[in-house]
Design an enzyme around this catalytic site. Structure first.
Site, PDB file in Angstrom:
ATOM      1  N   TYR A  18     -31.703  35.061  40.146  1.00 10.77           N
ATOM      2  CA  TYR A  18     -30.373  34.443  40.118  1.00 10.77           C
ATOM      3  C   TYR A  18     -29.332  35.397  40.706  1.00 10.77           C
ATOM      4  CZ  TYR A  18     -26.818  31.204  38.442  1.00 10.77           C
ATOM      5  OH  TYR A  18     -25.794  30.296  38.381  1.00 10.77           O
ATOM      6  N   HIS A  22     -27.142  34.835  44.199  1.00  4.04           N
ATOM      7  CA  HIS A  22     -25.681  34.815  44.170  1.00  4.04           C
ATOM      8  C   HIS A  22     -25.046  36.024  44.846  1.00  4.04           C
ATOM      9  CE1 HIS A  22     -26.499  31.460  41.568  1.00  4.04           C
ATOM     10  NE2 HIS A  22     -25.247  31.076  41.795  1.00  4.04           N
ATOM     11  N   TYR A  41     -13.618  31.168  41.977  1.00  5.00           N
ATOM     12  CA  TYR A  41     -14.845  30.794  41.261  1.00  5.00           C
ATOM     13  C   TYR A  41     -15.630  32.059  40.938  1.00  5.00           C
ATOM     14  CZ  TYR A  41     -19.159  28.079  40.397  1.00  5.00           C
ATOM     15  OH  TYR A  41     -20.276  27.511  39.851  1.00  5.00           O
ATOM     16  N   TRP A  79     -29.196  23.879  47.360  1.00  7.14           N
ATOM     17  CA  TRP A  79     -28.841  25.063  46.573  1.00  7.14           C
ATOM     18  C   TRP A  79     -29.118  24.815  45.097  1.00  7.14           C
ATOM     19  CZ3 TRP A  79     -27.832  30.056  47.064  1.00  7.14           C
ATOM     20  CH2 TRP A  79     -27.160  30.725  46.038  1.00  7.14           C
ATOM     21  N   TRP A  80     -28.694  23.667  44.604  1.00  8.58           N
ATOM     22  CA  TRP A  80     -28.930  23.331  43.196  1.00  8.58           C
ATOM     23  C   TRP A  80     -30.425  23.247  42.896  1.00  8.58           C
ATOM     24  CZ3 TRP A  80     -24.808  18.875  42.670  1.00  8.58           C
ATOM     25  CH2 TRP A  80     -23.534  19.443  42.621  1.00  8.58           C
TER      26      TRP A  80
END
Length: 109
Positions: A18, A22, A41, A79-80
């Protein structure tokens, strides 16, 4: 401008992946976030509880339409599809939520 915060679990064995993802978010995903009127964000990680906390500011006038446009974007869907298997949604989230929304209880400018 409206602020939004949410929380989700992350599988302990998925934390490194993760973070790697990112560290280099796909440019098309970032472009779609901006097109959906999202700014400032951030995602934070709390260990050892393995919780991800998300915060962003929305600057548009039709949140539901902007979120629908983002959800319909093929690159965002890709991406999800990569990120979702790493996450563990909270059992206490509301129906229809993946990340559990969190109401603001305090803010200081």
């Amino acid at each position: 401008m409206t602020r939004y915060a949410s929380v989700i679990g992350i599988k302990p064995e998925s934390i490194a992946e993760y973070k790697r993802l990112h560290a280099a978010v796909w440019p098309d995903v970032l472009k779609q976030l901006k097109a959906s009127n999202i700014s400032n964000y951030s995602i934070y990680l709390k260990e050892p509880e393995n919780l991800l906390f998300s915060y962003f500011e929305y600057h548009g006038s039709d949140y539901e339409a902007d979120m629908a446009a983002m959800a319909a974007d093929p690159r965002t869907q890709d991406w999800w599809a990569v990120c979702k298997p790493l996450q563990s949604p909270l059992d206490t989230r509301n129906d229809g939520e993946w990340w559990a929304e969190m109401p603001e209880v305090f803010h200081m400018d």
